[in-house]
Design a protein around this motif. Structure first.
Motif, PDB file in Angstrom:
ATOM      1  N   THR A 100      -8.853  -5.967  11.690  1.00  0.00           N
ATOM      2  CA  THR A 100      -9.972  -6.182  12.607  1.00  0.00           C
ATOM      3  C   THR A 100      -9.494  -5.891  14.028  1.00  0.00           C
ATOM      4  O   THR A 100      -8.429  -5.340  14.218  1.00  0.00           O
ATOM      5  CB  THR A 100     -10.496  -7.635  12.496  1.00  0.00           C
ATOM      6  N   GLY A 101     -10.266  -6.300  14.995  1.00  0.00           N
ATOM      7  CA  GLY A 101      -9.899  -6.072  16.386  1.00  0.00           C
ATOM      8  C   GLY A 101     -10.381  -4.708  16.856  1.00  0.00           C
ATOM      9  O   GLY A 101     -11.415  -4.216  16.409  1.00  0.00           O
ATOM     10  N   THR A 102      -9.594  -4.104  17.739  1.00  0.00           N
ATOM     11  CA  THR A 102      -9.941  -2.797  18.302  1.00  0.00           C
ATOM     12  C   THR A 102      -8.775  -1.832  18.116  1.00  0.00           C
ATOM     13  O   THR A 102      -7.683  -2.242  17.735  1.00  0.00           O
ATOM     14  CB  THR A 102     -10.232  -2.917  19.814  1.00  0.00           C
ATOM     15  N   ALA A 103      -9.013  -0.566  18.450  1.00  0.00           N
ATOM     16  CA  ALA A 103      -7.959   0.449  18.338  1.00  0.00           C
ATOM     17  C   ALA A 103      -6.778   0.089  19.236  1.00  0.00           C
ATOM     18  O   ALA A 103      -5.624   0.345  18.884  1.00  0.00           O
ATOM     19  CB  ALA A 103      -8.500   1.819  18.698  1.00  0.00           C
ATOM     20  N   ASN A 104      -7.037  -0.507  20.395  1.00  0.00           N
ATOM     21  CA  ASN A 104      -5.972  -0.872  21.323  1.00  0.00           C
ATOM     22  C   ASN A 104      -5.350  -2.229  21.023  1.00  0.00           C
ATOM     23  O   ASN A 104      -4.274  -2.534  21.517  1.00  0.00           O
ATOM     24  CB  ASN A 104      -6.498  -0.877  22.755  1.00  0.00           C
ATOM     25  N   ALA A 105      -6.054  -3.067  20.254  1.00  0.00           N
ATOM     26  CA  ALA A 105      -5.548  -4.403  19.917  1.00  0.00           C
ATOM     27  C   ALA A 105      -5.922  -4.756  18.476  1.00  0.00           C
ATOM     28  O   ALA A 105      -6.749  -5.628  18.233  1.00  0.00           O
ATOM     29  CB  ALA A 105      -6.115  -5.428  20.889  1.00  0.00           C
ATOM     30  N   PRO A 106      -5.310  -4.056  17.494  1.00  0.00           N
ATOM     31  CA  PRO A 106      -5.625  -4.357  16.096  1.00  0.00           C
ATOM     32  C   PRO A 106      -5.071  -5.717  15.674  1.00  0.00           C
ATOM     33  O   PRO A 106      -4.013  -6.136  16.144  1.00  0.00           O
ATOM     34  CB  PRO A 106      -4.963  -3.216  15.327  1.00  0.00           C
ATOM     35  N   VAL A 107      -5.815  -6.374  14.792  1.00  0.00           N
ATOM     36  CA  VAL A 107      -5.430  -7.696  14.302  1.00  0.00           C
ATOM     37  C   VAL A 107      -5.476  -7.656  12.781  1.00  0.00           C
ATOM     38  O   VAL A 107      -6.429  -7.143  12.190  1.00  0.00           O
ATOM     39  CB  VAL A 107      -6.396  -8.781  14.830  1.00  0.00           C
ATOM     40  N   LEU A 108      -4.453  -8.217  12.148  1.00  0.00           N
ATOM     41  CA  LEU A 108      -4.424  -8.340  10.697  1.00  0.00           C
ATOM     42  C   LEU A 108      -4.788  -9.775  10.342  1.00  0.00           C
ATOM     43  O   LEU A 108      -4.138 -10.712  10.798  1.00  0.00           O
ATOM     44  CB  LEU A 108      -3.045  -8.003  10.136  1.00  0.00           C
ATOM     45  N   GLU A 109      -5.833  -9.934   9.515  1.00  0.00           N
ATOM     46  CA  GLU A 109      -6.246 -11.251   9.031  1.00  0.00           C
ATOM     47  C   GLU A 109      -5.849 -11.361   7.570  1.00  0.00           C
ATOM     48  O   GLU A 109      -6.293 -10.559   6.746  1.00  0.00           O
ATOM     49  CB  GLU A 109      -7.750 -11.422   9.176  1.00  0.00           C
ATOM     50  N   VAL A 110      -5.019 -12.339   7.254  1.00  0.00           N
ATOM     51  CA  VAL A 110      -4.571 -12.550   5.887  1.00  0.00           C
ATOM     52  C   VAL A 110      -5.523 -13.560   5.255  1.00  0.00           C
ATOM     53  O   VAL A 110      -5.438 -14.754   5.531  1.00  0.00           O
ATOM     54  CB  VAL A 110      -3.113 -13.049   5.840  1.00  0.00           C
ATOM     55  N   SER A 111      -6.445 -13.081   4.429  1.00  0.00           N
ATOM     56  CA  SER A 111      -7.436 -13.949   3.801  1.00  0.00           C
ATOM     57  C   SER A 111      -6.759 -14.984   2.924  1.00  0.00           C
ATOM     58  O   SER A 111      -5.704 -14.749   2.358  1.00  0.00           O
ATOM     59  CB  SER A 111      -8.414 -13.132   2.949  1.00  0.00           C
ATOM     60  N   GLY A 112      -7.399 -16.132   2.819  1.00  0.00           N
ATOM     61  CA  GLY A 112      -6.835 -17.211   2.023  1.00  0.00           C
ATOM     62  C   GLY A 112      -5.826 -18.027   2.809  1.00  0.00           C
ATOM     63  O   GLY A 112      -5.303 -19.017   2.317  1.00  0.00           O
ATOM     64  N   THR A 113      -5.538 -17.604   4.045  1.00  0.00           N
ATOM     65  CA  THR A 113      -4.622 -18.336   4.924  1.00  0.00           C
ATOM     66  C   THR A 113      -5.244 -18.364   6.317  1.00  0.00           C
ATOM     67  O   THR A 113      -6.269 -17.733   6.567  1.00  0.00           O
ATOM     68  CB  THR A 113      -3.242 -17.643   5.032  1.00  0.00           C
ATOM     69  N   LEU A 131      -8.896   2.741  10.076  1.00  0.00           N
ATOM     70  CA  LEU A 131      -8.628   1.639   9.150  1.00  0.00           C
ATOM     71  C   LEU A 131      -9.297   0.326   9.552  1.00  0.00           C
ATOM     72  O   LEU A 131      -9.282  -0.636   8.782  1.00  0.00           O
ATOM     73  CB  LEU A 131      -7.115   1.421   9.026  1.00  0.00           C
ATOM     74  N   LEU A 132      -9.876   0.269  10.754  1.00  0.00           N
ATOM     75  CA  LEU A 132     -10.529  -0.965  11.209  1.00  0.00           C
ATOM     76  C   LEU A 132     -11.634  -1.365  10.237  1.00  0.00           C
ATOM     77  O   LEU A 132     -12.413  -0.538   9.785  1.00  0.00           O
ATOM     78  CB  LEU A 132     -11.097  -0.799  12.617  1.00  0.00           C
ATOM     79  N   GLY A 133     -11.652  -2.647   9.879  1.00  0.00           N
ATOM     80  CA  GLY A 133     -12.652  -3.170   8.958  1.00  0.00           C
ATOM     81  C   GLY A 133     -12.282  -3.017   7.500  1.00  0.00           C
ATOM     82  O   GLY A 133     -13.003  -3.468   6.614  1.00  0.00           O
ATOM     83  N   LYS A 134     -11.137  -2.395   7.226  1.00  0.00           N
ATOM     84  CA  LYS A 134     -10.724  -2.143   5.842  1.00  0.00           C
ATOM     85  C   LYS A 134      -9.574  -3.063   5.450  1.00  0.00           C
ATOM     86  O   LYS A 134      -8.877  -3.614   6.291  1.00  0.00           O
ATOM     87  CB  LYS A 134     -10.305  -0.682   5.667  1.00  0.00           C
ATOM     88  N   THR A 135      -9.381  -3.181   4.138  1.00  0.00           N
ATOM     89  CA  THR A 135      -8.231  -3.914   3.621  1.00  0.00           C
ATOM     90  C   THR A 135      -7.040  -2.973   3.611  1.00  0.00           C
ATOM     91  O   THR A 135      -7.133  -1.841   3.130  1.00  0.00           O
ATOM     92  CB  THR A 135      -8.516  -4.445   2.203  1.00  0.00           C
ATOM     93  N   VAL A 136      -5.926  -3.457   4.173  1.00  0.00           N
ATOM     94  CA  VAL A 136      -4.733  -2.624   4.328  1.00  0.00           C
ATOM     95  C   VAL A 136      -3.493  -3.376   3.856  1.00  0.00           C
ATOM     96  O   VAL A 136      -3.495  -4.602   3.759  1.00  0.00           O
ATOM     97  CB  VAL A 136      -4.538  -2.198   5.803  1.00  0.00           C
ATOM     98  N   THR A 137      -2.454  -2.615   3.575  1.00  0.00           N
ATOM     99  CA  THR A 137      -1.133  -3.185   3.328  1.00  0.00           C
ATOM    100  C   THR A 137      -0.277  -2.840   4.532  1.00  0.00           C
ATOM    101  O   THR A 137      -0.233  -1.686   4.951  1.00  0.00           O
ATOM    102  CB  THR A 137      -0.499  -2.608   2.053  1.00  0.00           C
ATOM    103  N   VAL A 138       0.376  -3.849   5.079  1.00  0.00           N
ATOM    104  CA  VAL A 138       1.192  -3.665   6.276  1.00  0.00           C
ATOM    105  C   VAL A 138       2.628  -4.071   5.958  1.00  0.00           C
ATOM    106  O   VAL A 138       2.876  -5.113   5.347  1.00  0.00           O
ATOM    107  CB  VAL A 138       0.665  -4.520   7.451  1.00  0.00           C
ATOM    108  N   SER A 139       3.555  -3.244   6.381  1.00  0.00           N
ATOM    109  CA  SER A 139       4.978  -3.549   6.291  1.00  0.00           C
ATOM    110  C   SER A 139       5.485  -3.671   7.713  1.00  0.00           C
ATOM    111  O   SER A 139       5.236  -2.789   8.533  1.00  0.00           O
ATOM    112  CB  SER A 139       5.701  -2.421   5.557  1.00  0.00           C
ATOM    113  N   GLY A 140       6.175  -4.774   8.004  1.00  0.00           N
ATOM    114  CA  GLY A 140       6.654  -4.938   9.364  1.00  0.00           C
ATOM    115  C   GLY A 140       7.526  -6.162   9.539  1.00  0.00           C
ATOM    116  O   GLY A 140       7.944  -6.792   8.571  1.00  0.00           O
ATOM    117  N   VAL A 141       7.784  -6.499  10.804  1.00  0.00           N
ATOM    118  CA  VAL A 141       8.678  -7.593  11.159  1.00  0.00           C
ATOM    119  C   VAL A 141       7.915  -8.643  11.966  1.00  0.00           C
ATOM    120  O   VAL A 141       7.268  -8.318  12.965  1.00  0.00           O
ATOM    121  CB  VAL A 141       9.874  -7.082  11.995  1.00  0.00           C
ATOM    122  N   LEU A 142       8.032  -9.896  11.503  1.00  0.00           N
ATOM    123  CA  LEU A 142       7.526 -11.034  12.275  1.00  0.00           C
ATOM    124  C   LEU A 142       8.691 -11.558  13.103  1.00  0.00           C
ATOM    125  O   LEU A 142       9.708 -11.977  12.544  1.00  0.00           O
ATOM    126  CB  LEU A 142       7.048 -12.155  11.357  1.00  0.00           C
TER     127      LEU A 142
END
Length: 163
Positions: A100-113, A131-142
């Motif tokens: 979700t969010g915008t192209a300049n500030a995308p946000v990943l929402e993990v459903s169920g949490t 990809l905005l509004g779609k379900t995606v798989t993200v690989s990264g570092v917290l």
């Protein structure tokens, strides 16, 4: 009323199945003996949705693999580390969620949490607009957060649409 609850449950079921942590590689500081590793392993296995836990004492790396459709959250993983007296560092994750969010500030929402992450690229910026509004798989570092807190940013390496 029962019919309505059943209909809502089955309507939301596909959403839950497409948003979850798949793998968490968490670096734990201070874990230097077999009983320490055992305590972490038992704590992680106690989190609903955890399939397997591997602990490497040499590197402090805890690799957690989860079952599809789980509702585990990063708070649970961090609490499992902290309640055993250790400190968690950066975590490499693979997670599904809604972008979700915008192209300049995308946000990943993990459903169920309650987990939501503002996404920042680790390298050349990927085009996330499509990809905005779609379900995606993200690989990264917290990044590491202060004790008792969760990082609200995810430095992503890859984002791919779930089909």
């Amino acid at each position: 009323m029962k019919k309505m609850i059943t209909v809502v449950f089955f309507a939301l079921l596909p959403l839950a199945a497409h948003a979850e942590y798949e793998q968490v590689n968490l670096t734990v500081f201070g874990m230097d003996c077999a009983p320490c590793a055992h305590a972490i392993r038992v704590s992680m296995k106690g989190i609903e949705g955890v399939n397997s836990v591997d602990v490497d004492l040499n590197t402090g790396l805890v690799t957690i693999k989860l079952v599809p459709g789980n509702g585990a959250s990063m708070a649970q993983f961090n609490q499992a580390v902290e309640k055993n007296g250790f400190t968690h560092k950066d975590a490499d994750i693979i997670v599904k969620g809604k972008l979700t969010g915008t192209a300049n500030a995308p946000v990943l929402e993990v459903s169920g949490t309650q987990d939501r992450y503002t996404l920042f690229p680790t390298a050349a910026s990927l085009d996330v607009v499509s990809l905005l509004g779609k379900t995606v798989t993200v690989s990264g570092v917290l990044p590491q957060a202060p004790k008792g807190k969760l990082s609200d940013t995810l430095r992503y390496k890859t984002i791919t649409e779930v089909r």
